[in-house]
Design an enzyme around this catalytic site. Structure first.
Site, short mmCIF file in Angstrom:
data_model
loop_
_atom_site.label_atom_id
_atom_site.label_comp_id
_atom_site.label_asym_id
_atom_site.label_seq_id
_atom_site.Cartn_x
_atom_site.Cartn_y
_atom_site.Cartn_z
N ARG A 1 0.82 -1.21 0.00
CA ARG A 1 0.00 0.00 0.00
C ARG A 1 0.86 1.27 0.00
NH1 ARG A 1 -4.06 -1.75 4.75
NH2 ARG A 1 -2.17 -2.89 5.32
N GLN A 2 2.12 1.14 0.37
CA GLN A 2 3.02 2.30 0.35
C GLN A 2 3.77 2.31 -0.98
OE1 GLN A 2 5.28 2.95 4.00
NE2 GLN A 2 3.88 1.61 5.12
N ASP B 1 -14.25 1.34 -4.30
CA ASP B 1 -13.83 2.72 -4.57
C ASP B 1 -13.48 2.84 -6.05
OD1 ASP B 1 -11.12 1.78 -4.94
OD2 ASP B 1 -10.89 1.81 -2.77
N GLY C 1 -11.25 -3.89 7.64
CA GLY C 1 -12.63 -4.15 7.24
C GLY C 1 -13.53 -2.94 7.20
N GLY C 2 -13.00 -1.76 7.50
CA GLY C 2 -13.85 -0.57 7.54
C GLY C 2 -14.44 -0.21 6.20
N LYS D 1 -16.29 7.30 -2.33
CA LYS D 1 -15.90 7.48 -0.93
C LYS D 1 -14.82 8.54 -0.83
CE LYS D 1 -12.13 4.16 -0.53
NZ LYS D 1 -11.62 2.97 0.13
#
Length: 326
Positions: free
Chosen positions: A104-105, A178, A236-237, A202
């Protein structure tokens, strides 16, 4: 004395870190090989030691390790295994990381930030890796971070086959959680027979990781079985909020399909309470019993990894495993 002559013989050897031995055993079974025995342990101060118990000289080495929690320990152990193989004269070293740690980075959102996904690639190159094999990168451009071949495998066929078999006859829509996953959603829609597409609009504050606000649904979901797709679920958000928004928008049911079940912190409870009919993962990462819940399904990724390893060892085509779309 006559000159010695020999025909080089290729020798596939599979090595496993300690993060996910069950996956390594399944891969070994599909390849019809045994995992090379090794001594591996951690010293009292956390330092890791690895030694292989048989000769690896001239072998085609495949080093499998899942980057699960504690992620830094798992990455370091795999690096040490690669270094040991290089120093023991392995002919070619392929790092098999089903989940690429720090993926993710992959870019700088703001000034003075690292690009840690590139750092991971650099470390494995320095350690002695010739090739990397991974599954469903967070962003495809990470392949370019490694100075050598990268086999980017896709779990889509595994996940989609389960959905087609389980939910045959349902009117479906594929939903991206997204806008960044819309291209992946397009491939899903094509695989599922041309289903409609939708995505959740979002917002996210880059200063607050793992937090997002789902705003509204864009696309056709009313009265349909919505398949929410993603590469990973961490806390999980995002996905649990997407499920809630879809149900409020009139979706008949929601199924969640993701490749990597990171499942940190409150993820288990959030996904169990999300209202999703089924939450599907592959076993690229170990998912212990205390992170599982009744609506979770875990599919095996070992057959795909084994086929890809066999193609690389046999100098075949990994792309052919995905109908030329890899």
């Amino acid at each position: 004395m006559s000159a010695m002559s020999a025909t080089p013989k290729k020798n596939l050897m599979l090595f496993s870190g300690r993060a996910h031995p069950e996956l390594a055993e399944q891969v070994a079974k599909h390849l019809d090989v045994t995992i090379t025995p090794q001594s591996a342990y951690s010293f009292a101060n956390g330092e890791i030691f690895v030694r292989f118990e048989e000769s690896v000289r001239g072998c085609d080495a495949f080093v499998l390790q899942s980057h699960s929690a504690p992620i830094n320990d798992q990455i370091m152990e795999q690096l040490i295994m690669v270094d040991a193989l290089k120093r023991a004269s392995a002919k070619r070293i392929t790092v098999v990381m089903p989940f690429w740690g720090y993926a993710r980075q992959d870019k700088k959102h703001r000034g003075r930030e690292p690009i840690s996904a590139r750092l991971i690639a650099d470390m494995f190159k320095v350690a002695g890796a010739d090739r990397i094999m991974t599954v469903d990168l967070h962003t495809a451009q990470i392949q370019g971070f490694f100075d050598g071949p990268v086999d980017h495998l896709f779990a889509l066929p595994v996940l989609a086959e389960h959905i087609k078999r389980t939910y045959a006859g349902h009117e479906m829509s594929v939903v991206s959680p997204d806008s960044g996953r819309v291209r992946l959603a397009e491939r899903w829609a094509e695989t599922l027979g041309g289903t409609p597409l939708a995505f959740i609009h979002k917002t996210r504050d880059p200063r607050r990781p793992n937090e997002a606000v789902a705003n509204r649904v864009v696309g056709e979901v009313d009265g349909r079985l919505c398949v929410v797709i993603d590469d990973m679920i961490d806390t999980g958000g995002t996905v649990s909020k997407a499920v809630d928004v879809l149900l409020k928008a009139g979706a008949k049911d929601v199924v969640v399909a993701a490749t990597h079940g990171v499942l940190s912190g409150p993820a288990r409870q959030r996904m169990a309470d999300s209202g999703a009919r089924e939450v599907i993962f592959t076993d690229t990462l170990p998912i212990p019993d205390d992170k599982r819940f009744p609506t979770m399904t875990v599919l095996g990724i070992a057959p795909l990894l084994a086929r890809a390893i066999h193609e690389v060892f046999d100098d075949g085509s990994v792309t052919s495993l995905f109908d030329g779309n890899a």
